[in-house]
Design a protein around this motif. Structure first.
Motif, PDB file in Angstrom:
ATOM      1  N   GLN A  77       0.822  -1.207   0.000  1.00  0.00           N
ATOM      2  CA  GLN A  77       0.000   0.000   0.000  1.00  0.00           C
ATOM      3  C   GLN A  77       0.862   1.266   0.000  1.00  0.00           C
ATOM      4  N   ILE A  78       1.916   1.259   0.759  1.00  0.00           N
ATOM      5  CA  ILE A  78       2.822   2.418   0.790  1.00  0.00           C
ATOM      6  C   ILE A  78       3.428   2.644  -0.588  1.00  0.00           C
ATOM      7  N   ASP A  93       2.255   1.652  -3.441  1.00  0.00           N
ATOM      8  CA  ASP A  93       1.189   2.072  -4.357  1.00  0.00           C
ATOM      9  C   ASP A  93       0.861   3.557  -4.172  1.00  0.00           C
ATOM     10  N   ARG A  94       0.846   4.025  -2.949  1.00  0.00           N
ATOM     11  CA  ARG A  94       0.584   5.450  -2.691  1.00  0.00           C
ATOM     12  C   ARG A  94       1.660   6.327  -3.318  1.00  0.00           C
ATOM     13  N   ARG A 148       1.031   6.518  -7.036  1.00  0.00           N
ATOM     14  CA  ARG A 148      -0.092   7.422  -7.331  1.00  0.00           C
ATOM     15  C   ARG A 148       0.326   8.887  -7.195  1.00  0.00           C
ATOM     16  N   GLU A 149       1.089   9.199  -6.156  1.00  0.00           N
ATOM     17  CA  GLU A 149       1.541  10.585  -5.953  1.00  0.00           C
ATOM     18  C   GLU A 149       2.454  11.029  -7.091  1.00  0.00           C
ATOM     19  N   ASN A 152       0.321  11.682 -10.032  1.00  0.00           N
ATOM     20  CA  ASN A 152      -0.380  12.954  -9.866  1.00  0.00           C
ATOM     21  C   ASN A 152       0.535  14.132 -10.178  1.00  0.00           C
TER      22      ASN A 152
END
Length: 158
Positions: A13-14, A16-17, A20-21, A24
């Motif tokens: 999850q880390i 993946d975040r 995503r950042e 972005n």
């Protein structure tokens, strides 16, 4: 800090975040370039009493001229139709760093770059892309006047 215990799911999850950042940020570059272009093209900076986009960007956002230029170039090259808030889907899978490096390449060389191409490989390609290595440029009268495109073609066809 010492040993930290986490589950594999937490670790994934880390990561993946972070992905995503970073994605972005890439989209933010395209959008920021679009807004800066609008301000420049429509001379919107005059509304606040500034004499140029550079002055506006520096005073309002503490952005240097080279940063503003890079954001505008990213928008021109990587947005839909070259003038949009949205990233062109053809470049969606490229990393932000690769897109920045690709700014230096002529459009014809972009097809040689894939999302997996490293920054180093892009830089190497750019270093080899010059008037001494391109067969069509070697004997051209305008080879030292090119600036992101062929001056001879521009002179002859525009």
């Amino acid at each position: 800090m010492g040993y930290v215990q986490m589950t594999l799911d937490d670790w994934m999850q880390i990561k993946d975040r972070i992905r995503r950042e970073l994605n972005n940020q890439k989209h933010s570059f395209v959008r920021t370039g679009y807004y800066l272009r609008r301000i420049r093209d429509e001379k919107l900076y005059l509304q606040d009493g500034y004499s140029s986009l550079s002055e506006f960007a520096k005073q309002e956002f503490n952005l240097g001229a080279s940063y503003v230029s890079r954001m505008i170039s990213i928008n021109e090259k990587f947005s839909i139709d070259g003038y949009s808030e949205q990233m062109d889907p053809r470049f969606e899978d490229y990393r932000q760093g690769a897109l920045t490096e690709m700014l230096a390449l002529p459009d014809g060389d972009l097809q040689m770059i894939t999302p997996q191409t490293s920054r180093e490989d892009i830089r190497e390609l750019f270093e080899k892309s010059n008037v001494y290595t391109k067969p069509t440029c070697k004997d051209c009268f305008a080879k030292f006047y090119c600036s992101g495109g062929c001056a001879a073609n521009s002179y002859n066809f525009h």
